[in-house]
Scaffold this motif. Sequence first.
Motif, short mmCIF file in Angstrom:
data_model
loop_
_atom_site.label_atom_id
_atom_site.label_comp_id
_atom_site.label_asym_id
_atom_site.label_seq_id
_atom_site.Cartn_x
_atom_site.Cartn_y
_atom_site.Cartn_z
N TYR A 161 -80.51 -3.69 -53.88
CA TYR A 161 -79.96 -2.76 -52.76
C TYR A 161 -80.79 -1.44 -53.13
CZ TYR A 161 -76.62 -5.90 -50.24
OH TYR A 161 -76.04 -6.53 -49.49
N THR A 163 -80.66 2.71 -53.14
CA THR A 163 -79.57 3.46 -53.50
C THR A 163 -78.67 3.92 -52.50
OG1 THR A 163 -81.12 4.39 -55.22
CG2 THR A 163 -79.04 5.70 -54.86
N ASP A 164 -79.03 4.25 -51.31
CA ASP A 164 -78.19 4.70 -50.16
C ASP A 164 -77.16 3.63 -49.80
OD1 ASP A 164 -79.24 7.14 -50.46
OD2 ASP A 164 -80.33 7.16 -48.48
N ARG A 165 -77.98 2.52 -49.52
CA ARG A 165 -77.17 1.20 -49.30
C ARG A 165 -76.21 0.73 -50.37
NH1 ARG A 165 -77.76 -1.75 -44.58
NH2 ARG A 165 -77.19 -3.73 -44.37
N ARG A 167 -74.94 2.54 -52.16
CA ARG A 167 -73.65 3.66 -52.41
C ARG A 167 -72.82 3.19 -51.27
NH1 ARG A 167 -76.34 7.67 -51.65
NH2 ARG A 167 -76.41 8.61 -53.81
N GLU A 168 -73.21 2.87 -50.18
CA GLU A 168 -72.14 2.55 -49.10
C GLU A 168 -71.41 1.21 -49.08
OE1 GLU A 168 -70.27 2.83 -45.10
OE2 GLU A 168 -71.04 4.20 -46.85
N ARG A 171 -68.67 1.81 -51.49
CA ARG A 171 -67.64 2.54 -51.02
C ARG A 171 -66.74 1.61 -50.05
NH1 ARG A 171 -66.17 4.34 -46.23
NH2 ARG A 171 -68.10 3.50 -45.06
N THR A 197 -84.94 6.88 -58.26
CA THR A 197 -84.21 6.62 -56.73
C THR A 197 -82.85 7.11 -56.93
OG1 THR A 197 -83.62 4.32 -57.01
CG2 THR A 197 -85.86 4.90 -56.02
N LEU A 202 -76.11 6.65 -59.84
CA LEU A 202 -75.24 6.29 -59.06
C LEU A 202 -74.20 5.39 -59.64
CD1 LEU A 202 -74.02 6.04 -56.04
CD2 LEU A 202 -75.47 3.97 -55.70
N GLU A 206 -70.16 6.01 -59.57
CA GLU A 206 -69.37 4.92 -58.76
C GLU A 206 -68.72 4.12 -59.78
OE1 GLU A 206 -68.45 4.46 -55.73
OE2 GLU A 206 -69.80 6.08 -54.80
#
Length: 320
Positions: A161, A163-165, A167-168, A171, A197, A202, A206
Amino acid sequence: MSSLPYRRAGRSGLDLSAFSFGLWQKFGTDYPYDTQREIVLHAFELGITHFDNADRYGPPHRAAQQFFGQVLRNDLAAHRDELILSTKAGNPIGASPYLRGGSRKSLLGSLDHSLRDLGTDYVDIFYSHSPDPGTPLDETVGALVSAVQQGKALYIGISNYPTDRARETARLLRRAGVPLLVHQPRYSILDRRPETTGLLELAGDEGFGVVVYSPLAQGLLTDKYLDGIPAGARAQNSAFLKPDAIDDAYRKRVTTLNKLAAQRGQSLAQLALQWVLRRPEVTSAIIGASSAAQLDHNVRALDFPALTGDELAIIDASDE
């Protein structure tokens, strides 16, 4: 069983052996069962307790899981509580739309099949193998949560995945009460994207662990290709390693790394494995093997002194 160091997976309560054993390659029906069995049992004897699998691994697809299920039934059943078994779903394993992607049907259907292949009631970690932009992330996450709620998986992971995906996803999983345990990216001296990246950062933020695959870059971080491509090498017949990767720039860089390893009294492979494990965010590095001797050699990477700042600078400079 010997003992390897254990490392905590993020902020969870789960420890994983510093090395995990992967069945991605060389555990299909095209390799002798007795050889495969010897390697897996030796991995357990060395203290490797995490065995990484997927519905896609073979060939054919699912063959690696069926192989491991046979070993589990015949040799390791008494040790099931000492094992961390993982599987993945979502990468294509057939032409049907239900045999790929991140839909609820695809993920949970594959998991049920994997449990039958493995001969176990649950897996310890169930991964979404790759992101599926064609499926709402809420649906993919909901399927992963259901796997835990139904008792078919103890923890959830994601693999490949961005990084942005990631993170979501973390969450959404946290909001559902099923925190993300681990992310599984490709990571090596030759592929530093988890650093560049922000994925490793992250992970720290997280609280999930990182289980890295291809720490030896499909064999590029060994001395195998320093003088060209030997007969029978993976670069001759692998979909994941092409001959054009072995060019003059590669040989120059790896020669530098090999010289550093020799100065430390270790092999290039051992240096490369130490390098990925230097990061505190990395919980475990997945290794494979074509023999018990190769497995012994790689595990001995843990016996060497930590890399110094000057040595890390040499590794960084080799890319310039």
